[in-house]
Every structure is written in C-alpha cells, then in structure tokens.
Design an enzyme around this catalytic site. Structure first.
Site, PDB file in Angstrom:
ATOM      1  N   LYS A  50       0.858  -1.181   0.000  1.00  0.00           N
ATOM      2  CA  LYS A  50       0.000   0.000   0.000  1.00  0.00           C
ATOM      3  C   LYS A  50       0.894   1.230   0.000  1.00  0.00           C
ATOM      4  O   LYS A  50       1.713   1.420   0.900  1.00  0.00           O
ATOM      5  CB  LYS A  50      -0.893  -0.007   1.238  1.00  0.00           C
ATOM      6  N   LYS A  87      -2.101  -1.397  -3.887  1.00  0.00           N
ATOM      7  CA  LYS A  87      -3.005  -0.249  -3.809  1.00  0.00           C
ATOM      8  C   LYS A  87      -2.226   1.037  -3.839  1.00  0.00           C
ATOM      9  O   LYS A  87      -1.233   1.146  -3.114  1.00  0.00           O
ATOM     10  CB  LYS A  87      -3.782  -0.346  -2.497  1.00  0.00           C
TER      11      LYS A  87
HETATM   12  C1  PBG Z   1      -7.432   3.102   5.654  1.00  0.00           C
HETATM   13  C2  PBG Z   1      -7.688   3.058   4.207  1.00  0.00           C
HETATM   14  C3  PBG Z   1      -7.519   4.042   3.229  1.00  0.00           C
HETATM   15  C4  PBG Z   1      -8.033   3.514   2.043  1.00  0.00           C
HETATM   16  C5  PBG Z   1      -8.434   2.216   2.322  1.00  0.00           C
HETATM   17  N1  PBG Z   1      -8.199   1.942   3.646  1.00  0.00           N
HETATM   18  C6  PBG Z   1      -7.051   5.447   3.338  1.00  0.00           C
HETATM   19  C7  PBG Z   1      -5.701   5.787   3.717  1.00  0.00           C
HETATM   20  O1  PBG Z   1      -4.820   4.959   3.916  1.00  0.00           O
HETATM   21  O2  PBG Z   1      -5.468   6.983   3.870  1.00  0.00           O
HETATM   22  C8  PBG Z   1      -8.134   4.227   0.734  1.00  0.00           C
HETATM   23  C9  PBG Z   1      -9.192   3.743  -0.192  1.00  0.00           C
HETATM   24  C10 PBG Z   1      -9.529   4.673  -1.293  1.00  0.00           C
HETATM   25  O3  PBG Z   1      -8.895   5.732  -1.503  1.00  0.00           O
HETATM   26  O4  PBG Z   1     -10.474   4.353  -2.029  1.00  0.00           O
HETATM   27  N2  PBG Z   1      -6.131   3.116   6.062  1.00  0.00           N
END
Ligand code: PBG
Length: 324
Positions: free
Chosen positions: A195, A248
């Site tokens: 991520k 992601k």
């Molecule tokens: C929580 C999380 C996030 C997303 C999914 N889980 C946000 C972040 O890390 O700031 C993002 C999902 C999206 O942008 O559609 N940590």
C-alpha cells in the site's frame, strides 16, 4: 510492391473474431464493492467527491447489499464511520461498533455476499493516523495489538475476510494468531501488502472522515518509487499467513501488480481507489470522457496486469454493463 503475409488485422475484423481471441475477459466475479457504514437509521449521504457512493446507516447498507448481490457481485468491503473517536480507536473494537452491527445485519438478511472488513485505526482515531501515537510517531507494536483485537471482533461478528490496511509491521501474524486462538482459523486475511503513500486517497478521506490531523502517512505507507520493496512486503505478509495480497492504488502501480503476480502463486487483488474513481466521474460529468468505455478499459487493464480481484467503486455499474 510486396504485401505483408502477417496480417494481425485479420483477427480484428468483427466483434465475433475479436471476442474469440480476446486475452482478458473482465467479469463481475472478481469485483468487490467498498461501502461506508455510519451510525443512525435511514441515513444515506452522498460523498461529494465520489458521486454514486454513500455514507449509510446499517439498514441502508443491507438494502444496497441486496442490490449488490442481485447484480452478481461476489462481495463487499466495509469501512466504518464510528459514533466517537479517541486517541486509541476504541470505538473500532466493540460488538456494538458500526462495522460489527452491519456485518450482523447482513448475515441476518441471509445474503450470500462475501463480507470483507477493512482493519485499520484511521477512521476511529481523533488524530486520523492508522495507529496509536507515541512521541508524535505511530507506534508499531502497540498498534498491532489493537488491530488484532479489531480483526477478531469483525470475525466474531461474521466477517469472511479481514483486510488490514494500516501498513504496520507484523500485523498479519498477530491477526492470524489471535483468530486461530479463538477457533476462527477459517477466516481469511487479505493484506493490503503493498500500500503506497498516495495522493489518490483524497476522496476516501472525505468518505471515511479519516484524514490525518497532522503530518502524513509516509512513515508507514510505501514510497511510490519502490517496487522491490513491494515484493518484500508481499513475501513478509505471505510468510505471516496472508491468504490474498493486495496492491493499492491500482493505476499508477500496474507494474507492481504484474511483478507480484509473476513472483507469487497466490490470489492477487488490486484496489482501484477513490481518487481513480473521482477522476473518471469528474471527467465524465463534464462530458470529457465516455464513462462506460474508460471504466471497462481501466478495469481490463488492472486485470491484464495480473489482478484477479479488483476492489472498485465502479463495481455496480460494471456489473450492469457486463450484463447488458
Ligand atoms: C485506511 C484506508 C484508506 C483507504 C483504504 N483503507 C485510506 C488511507 O490509507 O489513507 C483508501 C481507499 C480509497 O482511496 O479508495 N487506512
């Protein structure tokens, strides 16, 4: 004058021929639809930067889940907007939490949908970071303990898959251990393994009310420039017991998806995130892009890169288009 003997155009002459030789067939079977659950009843509030996506109370979530299931979409992922926030994200742990109640209601409605939950603290902390703070920094090990408890409470409520998105080190192992200790060894873990610290989460932070109140997430989410590190993160999470690994966001990281697909024999997911969705929606609303065409092209590209599972806010639209 010499003519080509190789004529690739031969197989592009008609839709029947193109369909016959198509290498990637996008189907609804690999899609997961993200949903935001909030307190109250009869609440259905559209997220301004994500047209078509709503913050909804449990009763409304169940209604939309019926629609999702009837469209042939196999599963959803739930994000919670809790009643209260504190420094440690305590409201994420109780059996009466928003996500836990939503899972139970979906189970009671006897839907066959796979229910996945996002395991993280950012929606539940008053500072908006994905973990607890010590000396102004997100404390890894103390956070992991809380995340494991959160995953356990989701599993107890009836989740099929828990999906940690915090990017703390060692959280997959801690979650696997606590689930197994409580005889929840059949609950799967989808880890947000690679991520990235991304600008494309902007609209989500409005949807989930989870923007960090100071600083950013760069001390725990990955540097967008790195791919070898992604392979390391995936290897670690698999070693700790992850069943499915995710990359992601999706679009700026198609090469990462491809490399993970080639290097590991496990299901690979990709998250087509909020900012990717918002860009398409905004351009389509202005008449600058043909929404259906570009969404199908984007998701085909993500699948072609190697993702068999795609989390996307476009899931319902795609299911309808593929049916038609
Ligand atoms: C929580 C999380 C996030 C997303 C999914 N889980 C946000 C972040 O890390 O700031 C993002 C999902 C999206 O942008 O559609 N940590």
């Amino acid at each position: 004058m010499s003519f080509p003997t190789q004529r690739p155009r031969r197989l592009r002459r008609s839709e029947a021929l193109r369909n016959l030789v198509r290498e990637t067939r996008l189907t609804t079977a690999g899609l997961i639809y993200p949903m935001f659950v909030c307190p109250g009843t009869k609440v259905r509030q559209e997220v301004s930067s994500m047209p078509g996506v709503y913050q909804q109370s449990v009763d409304q979530i169940v209604e939309e889940c019926r629609e999702v299931e009837s469209l042939g979409i196999p599963g959803i992922i739930l994000f919670g907007l809790p009643e209260t926030k504190d420094a440690r994200g305590a409201s994420s742990l109780g059996a009466d939490g928003v996500v836990q109640r939503a899972i139970e209601a979906i189970r009671k409605a006897e839907l066959k949908l796979l229910v996945m939950t996002d395991v993280c603290l950012c929606e539940y902390t008053n500072h908006g970071h994905c973990g607890v703070l010590e000396d102004g920094d997100v404390a890894n090990d103390a956070t992991v303990v809380i995340l494991a408890q959160q995953a356990l409470s989701h599993a107890r409520a009836g989740a099929d898959i828990v999906a940690p998105s915090d990017m703390m080190d060692g959280r997959v192992a801690a979650i696997r251990e606590i689930l197994d200790q409580h005889k929840l060894e059949n609950i799967a873990i989808l880890s947000y393994a690679a991520k990235y610290g991304s600008g494309f989460y902007g609209p989500f932070r409005e949807a989930a009310q989870s923007a960090p109140q100071f600083g950013d997430r760069r001390s725990y989410q990955m540097d967008p420039a790195n791919v070898r590190e992604a392979l390391k993160e995936v290897a670690l999470d698999l070693d700790e017991g992850a069943d499915i690994v995710m990359v992601k966001p999706a679009l700026p990281y198609l090469d990462v998806i491809r490399q993970v697909r080639d290097a590991f024999d496990v299901p690979v997911a990709a998250y087509n995130v909020s900012g990717e969705y918002a860009m398409v929606k905004a351009a389509a609303q202005k008449g600058w892009l043909d929404e259906q065409r570009v969404v199908l092209e984007i998701l085909t590209g993500i699948q072609r890169a190697g993702a068999g599972i795609i989390l996307t806010y476009h899931a319902k639209d795609v299911a309808r288009w593929l049916k038609a």
